[in-house]
Scaffold this active site. Sequence first.
Site, PDB file in Angstrom:
ATOM      1  N   THR A   1      28.538 -30.909  -9.043  1.00  0.00           N
ATOM      2  CA  THR A   1      29.426 -31.556 -10.003  1.00  0.00           C
ATOM      3  C   THR A   1      30.149 -30.454 -10.760  1.00  0.00           C
ATOM      4  O   THR A   1      30.035 -29.280 -10.416  1.00  0.00           O
ATOM      5  CB  THR A   1      28.638 -32.487 -10.947  1.00  0.00           C
TER       6      THR A   1
ATOM      7  N   VAL B   1      33.875 -37.298  -7.383  1.00  0.00           N
ATOM      8  CA  VAL B   1      34.721 -36.198  -7.818  1.00  0.00           C
ATOM      9  C   VAL B   1      34.262 -35.772  -9.209  1.00  0.00           C
ATOM     10  O   VAL B   1      34.071 -36.622 -10.091  1.00  0.00           O
ATOM     11  CB  VAL B   1      36.207 -36.613  -7.862  1.00  0.00           C
ATOM     12  N   CYS B   2      34.044 -34.478  -9.387  1.00  0.00           N
ATOM     13  CA  CYS B   2      33.678 -33.940 -10.687  1.00  0.00           C
ATOM     14  C   CYS B   2      32.433 -34.655 -11.237  1.00  0.00           C
ATOM     15  O   CYS B   2      31.434 -34.804 -10.537  1.00  0.00           O
ATOM     16  CB  CYS B   2      34.880 -34.064 -11.622  1.00  0.00           C
ATOM     17  N   THR B   3      32.487 -35.136 -12.475  1.00  0.00           N
ATOM     18  CA  THR B   3      31.309 -35.761 -13.078  1.00  0.00           C
ATOM     19  C   THR B   3      31.075 -37.182 -12.585  1.00  0.00           C
ATOM     20  O   THR B   3      30.175 -37.866 -13.091  1.00  0.00           O
ATOM     21  CB  THR B   3      31.415 -35.769 -14.614  1.00  0.00           C
TER      22      THR B   3
END
Length: 321
Positions: A126, A106-108
Amino acid sequence: MPERSLLVVLFDGVQSLDVTGPVEVFTGARRAVHDPAAYPLRTASLTGAPVRTTSGLQLVPDVSLADAPRAHTLVVPGGDGTRNPDPALVEWLRAHGPYAERLVSVCTGALLLGAAGLLDGRRATTHWAACELLARAHPSVTVEPDPIFVRDGNVLTSAGVTAGIDLALALVEEDHGREAALTVARHLVVFLRRPGNQAQFSAQLSAQTAHRAPLREVQRWIAEHPGDDLSVAALAARAALSPRHFARAFRAETGVTPGRYAERIRLEHARRLLEETADGVEAVSRAAGYGTPEAMRRAFVRTLGSPPTEYRRRFRAPAGR
């Protein structure tokens, strides 16, 4: 391992919503499918000690990573702690990531997967602000900055923060069908698939909202009528302004020209139809206001780098079971 069990990795500097967003989706899915045993979930940090999130919240894991059971789906959230991660965390991911049936970031969190070599030779995404960093740090990774999430085999990476909810909903739909995922989405008051599924920001969000009510109304009307006449003259008449005044005011308040805004809306609408319906390319081109399939093809190639047929092949949502 229990069927579709989940393990969420925690660390200091984790983004709390990267954790709680997907967890709420999977927990909601238990209720939606009337199975309290669905998606058994554990959280784990390196030592089992509590971690502090980027917002200051403290999260208490269930176990240490050393004691964590092997899970069907391994979820790696993002946050500031992904920028200079603990080498022991990276090594744990390197050793255990390949054994997960599904590896999700998730995300970074994608930066952690990249550091562990788990994205080598794969497509990934990302948070938009970290795409350049991911690409620079891991040249063998094909970084795609636009999608809300990217699936490459059993490795799934999602974009910024709330995109983890989108990805979790997609997995629930894959596992239990559209109705179950839709039930969860309704409970959380989110889109099952947000408009412009493959863009981190939909056309409406990527442009500013106009201050004046007549211009805001025009923005809303464009979004609801992409197949209608969206010429400057027609839109200006709807706002009761002269074409010249309308065009100048629209750009000043939204940051884009009326034509560019309409183009984004049409592309977004066409993408959604290709993703979510079985309508033919010709029907989609008419519904989205392109007029001809060739006009839509040119728009897709120019903006997305692939024609509509290829886009549908790659991003068509799986049929609910």
